[in-house]
Design a protein around this motif. Structure first.
Motif, PDB file in Angstrom:
ATOM      1  N   LEU A  64      50.519 114.299  28.702  1.00 27.53           N
ATOM      2  CA  LEU A  64      50.005 113.096  29.362  1.00 27.53           C
ATOM      3  C   LEU A  64      49.997 113.268  30.876  1.00 27.53           C
ATOM      4  N   LEU A  67      47.085 115.465  31.722  1.00 29.19           N
ATOM      5  CA  LEU A  67      45.828 114.732  31.551  1.00 29.19           C
ATOM      6  C   LEU A  67      45.620 113.744  32.702  1.00 29.19           C
ATOM      7  N   ALA A  68      46.678 113.037  33.085  1.00 28.63           N
ATOM      8  CA  ALA A  68      46.577 112.085  34.199  1.00 28.63           C
ATOM      9  C   ALA A  68      46.281 112.817  35.509  1.00 28.63           C
ATOM     10  N   TYR A  71      42.704 113.567  35.541  1.00 24.94           N
ATOM     11  CA  TYR A  71      41.946 112.344  35.801  1.00 24.94           C
ATOM     12  C   TYR A  71      41.919 112.032  37.301  1.00 24.94           C
ATOM     13  N   GLU A  79      37.504 113.457  29.547  1.00 25.24           N
ATOM     14  CA  GLU A  79      38.746 113.437  28.777  1.00 25.24           C
ATOM     15  C   GLU A  79      38.759 114.474  27.651  1.00 25.24           C
ATOM     16  N   VAL A 134      45.839 106.580  30.586  1.00 30.80           N
ATOM     17  CA  VAL A 134      45.509 107.474  31.697  1.00 30.80           C
ATOM     18  C   VAL A 134      44.881 106.686  32.847  1.00 30.80           C
TER      19      VAL A 134
END
Length: 175
Positions: A64, A67-68, A71, A79, A134
């Protein structure tokens, strides 16, 4: 850098500049944009995750966080591609990454109530999908850290990990 100024959780906030004071600045209620390294971005994201009830020892929290970070940093953020890149760099498959992230989100019952308070925005309690989480983390990062980086390159993508369990159990065969 990804321009997240259109983030729904940022646009619904009260504008902190309306009542800007020196006291608000000194007590970190308004983060001024400043240059930082990718490690600073990661540390900021981990601080957000820790302060919002995530268990940092879980694989899902690591995925996570990655992924963040993608982003926040990648101007061409997608994504599905980001999850694929994370899976390749960790030597696993996309379903495992998604499952771990979902597991860490489900395990954290305090995220939405805490994020509602720290963002000052009404967030529906059912907003617990990966995309929603996110996006919320991105908004929190923009409000509380607001770092910018010069590069969109993730070093972890350069040397993908080898899944030794798959290589040994399947004798190196795909499938």
């Amino acid at each position: 850098m990804h321009d997240i100024s259109d983030n729904i959780y940022l646009t619904n906030r009260d504008n902190p500049l309306k009542s800007y004071t020196l006291d608000r600045f000194l007590h970190n209620e308004l983060a001024i944009e400043r240059a930082a390294s990718m490690n600073d971005v990661r540390l900021g994201i981990y601080n957000i995750l820790l302060s919002h009830g995530f268990h940092l020892q879980l694989n899902g929290c690591n995925f996570l966080s990655s992924l963040a970070a993608r982003y926040i940093v990648k101007s061409d953020y997608n994504e599905k591609k980001a999850i694929s890149d994370i899976a390749v760099s960790n030597g696993t498959d996309e379903e495992f990454v998604v499952g771990c992230i979902n597991g860490s989100i489900i395990r954290n019952k305090d995220f939405i109530p805490t994020a509602r308070k720290t963002l000052g925005v009404e967030i529906p309690y059912e907003k617990t999908g990966i995309t929603d989480v996110v996006t919320i983390i991105g908004a929190l990062f923009k409000v509380y850290y607001n770092y910018t980086v010069d590069t969109e390159h993730f070093e972890e993508d350069d040397i993908p990990a080898i899944n030794f369990s798959r290589a040994i159990l399947n004798h190196g065969k795909k499938g």
